[in-house]
Design a protein around this motif. Structure first.
Motif, PDB file in Angstrom:
ATOM      1  N   ARG A  71       0.816  -1.220   0.000  1.00 40.58           N
ATOM      2  CA  ARG A  71       0.000   0.000   0.000  1.00 40.58           C
ATOM      3  C   ARG A  71       0.847   1.265   0.000  1.00 40.58           C
ATOM      4  O   ARG A  71       0.362   2.336   0.352  1.00 40.58           O
ATOM      5  CB  ARG A  71      -0.933  -0.014   1.218  1.00 40.58           C
ATOM      6  CG  ARG A  71      -1.890  -1.191   1.204  1.00 40.58           C
ATOM      7  CD  ARG A  71      -2.683  -1.316   2.478  1.00 40.58           C
ATOM      8  NE  ARG A  71      -3.506  -2.532   2.485  1.00 40.58           N
ATOM      9  CZ  ARG A  71      -4.175  -2.976   3.539  1.00 40.58           C
ATOM     10  NH1 ARG A  71      -4.115  -2.303   4.679  1.00 40.58           N
ATOM     11  NH2 ARG A  71      -4.888  -4.086   3.460  1.00 40.58           N
ATOM     12  N   MET A  72       2.109   1.136  -0.350  1.00 44.36           N
ATOM     13  CA  MET A  72       2.993   2.295  -0.444  1.00 44.36           C
ATOM     14  C   MET A  72       3.456   2.479  -1.878  1.00 44.36           C
ATOM     15  O   MET A  72       3.759   1.504  -2.561  1.00 44.36           O
ATOM     16  CB  MET A  72       4.236   2.105   0.440  1.00 44.36           C
ATOM     17  CG  MET A  72       3.993   1.971   1.911  1.00 44.36           C
ATOM     18  SD  MET A  72       5.580   1.870   2.790  1.00 44.36           S
ATOM     19  CE  MET A  72       5.113   0.885   4.209  1.00 44.36           C
ATOM     20  N   GLU A  73       3.505   3.718  -2.303  1.00 36.51           N
ATOM     21  CA  GLU A  73       4.063   4.069  -3.611  1.00 36.51           C
ATOM     22  C   GLU A  73       5.491   4.557  -3.394  1.00 36.51           C
ATOM     23  O   GLU A  73       5.765   5.343  -2.483  1.00 36.51           O
ATOM     24  CB  GLU A  73       3.235   5.181  -4.263  1.00 36.51           C
ATOM     25  CG  GLU A  73       3.774   5.681  -5.591  1.00 36.51           C
ATOM     26  CD  GLU A  73       3.600   4.667  -6.719  1.00 36.51           C
ATOM     27  OE1 GLU A  73       4.319   4.768  -7.727  1.00 36.51           O
ATOM     28  OE2 GLU A  73       2.739   3.774  -6.584  1.00 36.51           O
ATOM     29  N   LEU A  74       6.421   4.080  -4.192  1.00 39.85           N
ATOM     30  CA  LEU A  74       7.816   4.492  -4.041  1.00 39.85           C
ATOM     31  C   LEU A  74       8.425   4.647  -5.436  1.00 39.85           C
ATOM     32  O   LEU A  74       8.738   3.659  -6.104  1.00 39.85           O
ATOM     33  CB  LEU A  74       8.593   3.461  -3.225  1.00 39.85           C
ATOM     34  CG  LEU A  74       9.782   4.006  -2.444  1.00 39.85           C
ATOM     35  CD1 LEU A  74       9.335   4.981  -1.371  1.00 39.85           C
ATOM     36  CD2 LEU A  74      10.562   2.879  -1.816  1.00 39.85           C
ATOM     37  N   SER A  75       8.592   5.874  -5.875  1.00 42.43           N
ATOM     38  CA  SER A  75       9.066   6.159  -7.228  1.00 42.43           C
ATOM     39  C   SER A  75      10.587   6.064  -7.309  1.00 42.43           C
ATOM     40  O   SER A  75      11.297   6.165  -6.301  1.00 42.43           O
ATOM     41  CB  SER A  75       8.625   7.558  -7.643  1.00 42.43           C
ATOM     42  OG  SER A  75       7.226   7.697  -7.548  1.00 42.43           O
ATOM     43  N   ALA A  76      11.080   5.892  -8.533  1.00 46.76           N
ATOM     44  CA  ALA A  76      12.522   5.904  -8.757  1.00 46.76           C
ATOM     45  C   ALA A  76      13.093   7.254  -8.340  1.00 46.76           C
ATOM     46  O   ALA A  76      12.496   8.301  -8.587  1.00 46.76           O
ATOM     47  CB  ALA A  76      12.820   5.644 -10.226  1.00 46.76           C
ATOM     48  N   ALA A  77      14.246   7.227  -7.678  1.00 42.78           N
ATOM     49  CA  ALA A  77      14.953   8.429  -7.220  1.00 42.78           C
ATOM     50  C   ALA A  77      14.148   9.243  -6.218  1.00 42.78           C
ATOM     51  O   ALA A  77      14.374  10.439  -6.069  1.00 42.78           O
ATOM     52  CB  ALA A  77      15.381   9.297  -8.405  1.00 42.78           C
ATOM     53  N   SER A  78      13.220   8.607  -5.519  1.00 39.32           N
ATOM     54  CA  SER A  78      12.445   9.304  -4.489  1.00 39.32           C
ATOM     55  C   SER A  78      13.198   9.295  -3.161  1.00 39.32           C
ATOM     56  O   SER A  78      14.058   8.448  -2.916  1.00 39.32           O
ATOM     57  CB  SER A  78      11.080   8.640  -4.303  1.00 39.32           C
ATOM     58  OG  SER A  78      11.234   7.306  -3.821  1.00 39.32           O
ATOM     59  N   ILE A  79      12.866  10.260  -2.305  1.00 34.34           N
ATOM     60  CA  ILE A  79      13.502  10.408  -0.995  1.00 34.34           C
ATOM     61  C   ILE A  79      12.468  10.178   0.094  1.00 34.34           C
ATOM     62  O   ILE A  79      11.358  10.725   0.049  1.00 34.34           O
ATOM     63  CB  ILE A  79      14.125  11.801  -0.831  1.00 34.34           C
ATOM     64  CG1 ILE A  79      15.265  12.006  -1.830  1.00 34.34           C
ATOM     65  CG2 ILE A  79      14.629  12.014   0.593  1.00 34.34           C
ATOM     66  CD1 ILE A  79      15.843  13.413  -1.812  1.00 34.34           C
ATOM     67  N   SER A  80      12.823   9.365   1.065  1.00 31.82           N
ATOM     68  CA  SER A  80      12.047   9.189   2.289  1.00 31.82           C
ATOM     69  C   SER A  80      13.008   9.415   3.457  1.00 31.82           C
ATOM     70  O   SER A  80      14.218   9.490   3.254  1.00 31.82           O
ATOM     71  CB  SER A  80      11.417   7.793   2.347  1.00 31.82           C
ATOM     72  OG  SER A  80      10.617   7.545   1.197  1.00 31.82           O
ATOM     73  N   ALA A  81      12.490   9.522   4.663  1.00 34.80           N
ATOM     74  CA  ALA A  81      13.385   9.742   5.811  1.00 34.80           C
ATOM     75  C   ALA A  81      12.766   9.194   7.091  1.00 34.80           C
ATOM     76  O   ALA A  81      11.565   9.347   7.331  1.00 34.80           O
ATOM     77  CB  ALA A  81      13.686  11.232   5.981  1.00 34.80           C
ATOM     78  N   VAL A  82      13.596   8.554   7.892  1.00 37.84           N
ATOM     79  CA  VAL A  82      13.196   8.034   9.202  1.00 37.84           C
ATOM     80  C   VAL A  82      14.274   8.406  10.208  1.00 37.84           C
ATOM     81  O   VAL A  82      15.471   8.254   9.928  1.00 37.84           O
ATOM     82  CB  VAL A  82      13.016   6.502   9.187  1.00 37.84           C
ATOM     83  CG1 VAL A  82      12.557   6.006  10.559  1.00 37.84           C
ATOM     84  CG2 VAL A  82      12.014   6.077   8.117  1.00 37.84           C
ATOM     85  N   ALA A  83      13.863   8.910  11.374  1.00 39.72           N
ATOM     86  CA  ALA A  83      14.801   9.235  12.450  1.00 39.72           C
ATOM     87  C   ALA A  83      14.657   8.208  13.568  1.00 39.72           C
ATOM     88  O   ALA A  83      13.545   7.801  13.909  1.00 39.72           O
ATOM     89  CB  ALA A  83      14.526  10.636  12.994  1.00 39.72           C
ATOM     90  N   TYR A  84      15.794   7.805  14.151  1.00 37.29           N
ATOM     91  CA  TYR A  84      15.817   6.782  15.205  1.00 37.29           C
ATOM     92  C   TYR A  84      16.456   7.369  16.455  1.00 37.29           C
ATOM     93  O   TYR A  84      17.631   7.772  16.429  1.00 37.29           O
ATOM     94  CB  TYR A  84      16.605   5.556  14.746  1.00 37.29           C
ATOM     95  CG  TYR A  84      16.025   4.876  13.526  1.00 37.29           C
ATOM     96  CD1 TYR A  84      15.075   3.879  13.663  1.00 37.29           C
ATOM     97  CD2 TYR A  84      16.425   5.241  12.247  1.00 37.29           C
ATOM     98  CE1 TYR A  84      14.527   3.255  12.545  1.00 37.29           C
ATOM     99  CE2 TYR A  84      15.885   4.629  11.123  1.00 37.29           C
ATOM    100  CZ  TYR A  84      14.944   3.630  11.281  1.00 37.29           C
ATOM    101  OH  TYR A  84      14.407   3.023  10.172  1.00 37.29           O
ATOM    102  N   TYR A  85      15.701   7.395  17.557  1.00 37.78           N
ATOM    103  CA  TYR A  85      16.187   7.955  18.820  1.00 37.78           C
ATOM    104  C   TYR A  85      16.778   6.860  19.710  1.00 37.78           C
ATOM    105  O   TYR A  85      16.574   5.669  19.483  1.00 37.78           O
ATOM    106  CB  TYR A  85      15.055   8.693  19.538  1.00 37.78           C
ATOM    107  CG  TYR A  85      14.710   9.998  18.854  1.00 37.78           C
ATOM    108  CD1 TYR A  85      15.289  11.195  19.257  1.00 37.78           C
ATOM    109  CD2 TYR A  85      13.843  10.016  17.774  1.00 37.78           C
ATOM    110  CE1 TYR A  85      15.007  12.378  18.612  1.00 37.78           C
ATOM    111  CE2 TYR A  85      13.543  11.196  17.116  1.00 37.78           C
ATOM    112  CZ  TYR A  85      14.131  12.379  17.542  1.00 37.78           C
ATOM    113  OH  TYR A  85      13.851  13.553  16.884  1.00 37.78           O
TER     114      TYR A  85
END
Length: 418
Positions: free
Chosen positions: A387-401
């Motif tokens: 259920r996620m769309e992820l295009s070529a050369a796309s940017i996502s970000a997650v921070a971990y504490y």
């Protein structure tokens, strides 16, 4: 023999952009600041500014006592590892700066230590003061006392830490907000400023824990290959295609966007060719090295490699239906199930968050690892992968504490491609 600690830092608002450095020489026994140096250096990259800060700090230490032993503390992994001789110096702009730094004091007198950014606030403040002065057309001048400003830094750190701890305990009450601020696209992997930290007010009942700066993973899907527009399965078990001309243009575009944001400090890539090519394009622009990690490779799609979804449905209808119904089912021919990939990616995440605590790291990888990292961060069910769309050369970000809390800050940003 006297002993000094040199803390140095550099920054660039744009990378490349308006840049400056700061350095302080400290007595390790008393904590007293013995000398400070800072300068606006015009348009430069983060790495050039970091090296300039190192050079200024070593020169200041030498002026105080040319025979002293010096322990350099910096939050630039690149400079520390290169000056320690553990990493090769590849970028042509770095080689003369490293050579200049090495000539200031005998190598036997100098040691290097990497520290998290939050422990390098003194030098970071000096660098920002220099950049602020340069913006106004002035030279840097010492501002308030070091003690007063260090106290301000400590207060800001406590406030940010309190807010992060509270967010971890009250996610439902803070829906839509990450532990360190609003999760808006333009600031998805930026750190809060001191002014923002001072303005934050912890709610009643929030604990005093300081979770520090998170490890932030900027997740970049590689650029297009010839298989991408045709939507063919392309994993670890196929032909390992290179980027297409369109994919190379996408890599250049994302490199320019990341350089403008100026926050990436490390780059780690999947071993597959399309990721390495994308990563090297970005690394050349940022003046960084690329580290390869096997844990970031794409899933192995077995006998489906190179086929379209329609072709798989025609040839392996029952296997495809079972695969779509359960993340524990492997593709035909002994590929990897999504459950197997999730275990691999989770182990890679844990290893990289420990290695890059407090750093902003670009992970150049594939659809399945990125979706898996996002799913795990959200605590979403396995079927959310579909259920996620992820295009070529796309940017996502997650921070971990440091307490294990994860904050999804961005998903499938392609604004740099438009």
């Amino acid at each position: 023999m006297r002993e000094f600690v040199v803390e140095a830092d550099g920054g660039s608002r744009g990378n490349p952009g308006p840049a400056g450095y700061g350095a302080a020489v400290i007595d390790p026994k008393t904590g007293e600041t013995l000398a400070e140096a800072a300068e606006y250096i015009g348009v430069a990259t983060n790495n050039v500014a970091e090296y300039k800060g190192l050079i200024a700090g070593l020169r200041a230490a030498k002026a105080l006592d040319p025979d002293a032993s010096v322990r350099v503390r910096m939050d630039s992994k690149l400079v520390v590892e290169q000056m320690s001789g553990r990493w090769k110096i590849k970028h042509p702009d770095m080689k003369p700066l490293a050579a200049e730094a090495a000539r200031i004091l005998p190598a036997s007198q100098v040691t290097y230590e990497w520290i998290p950014r939050e422990k390098n606030k003194h030098a970071d403040r000096l660098a920002n003061e220099a950049m602020d002065a340069g913006k106004k057309g002035r030279q840097w001048e010492p501002s308030r006392s070091t003690a007063a400003l260090d106290a301000l830094d400590a207060k800001a750190a406590r406030v940010v830490g309190d807010a992060a701890a509270g967010a971890a305990k009250t996610r439902a009450a803070l829906a839509g907000r990450g532990p360190a601020g609003e999760a808006v696209a333009g600031e998805a992997f930026a750190e809060p400023s001191v002014a923002e930290a001072e303005a934050a007010e912890p709610s009643v009942g929030w604990g005093p824990a300081d979770l520090g700066t998170p490890a932030t993973f900027v997740l970049l899907r590689h650029g297009e290959t010839p298989l991408t527009p045709e939507k063919r399965f392309s994993g670890s078990g196929g032909t390992d295609p290179s980027l297409s001309p369109a994919g190379m243009r996408q890599a250049e575009a994302v490199a320019a966007a990341l350089a403008a944001r100026g926050t990436v400090q490390e780059i780690v890539s999947s071993p597959l060719k399309r990721c390495r090519e994308t990563a090297e394009t970005v690394a050349t622009r940022l003046g960084l090295d690329v580290r390869i990690d096997e844990g970031l490779r794409e899933a192995d799609f077995g006998a489906w490699e190179g086929l379209t979804f329609a072709e798989v449905q025609e040839r392996y209808a029952d296997d495809l239906s079972a695969w779509l119904a359960s993340t524990k089912v492997e593709p035909t021919g002994g590929g990897e199930s999504f459950a197997t990939v999730a275990r691999r990616v989770a182990a890679t995440r844990d290893r990289l968050t420990a290695r890059y605590a407090g750093r902003t790291v670009l992970l150049v990888t594939h659809v399945t690892p990125i979706k898996t990292l996002v799913r795990l961060a959200l605590g979403a069910p396995p079927e959310s992968l579909f259920r996620m769309e992820l295009s070529a050369a796309s940017i996502s970000a997650v921070a971990y504490y440091s307490d294990g809390t994860a904050s999804v800050r961005l998903l499938n940003d392609t604004s740099h491609l438009r």
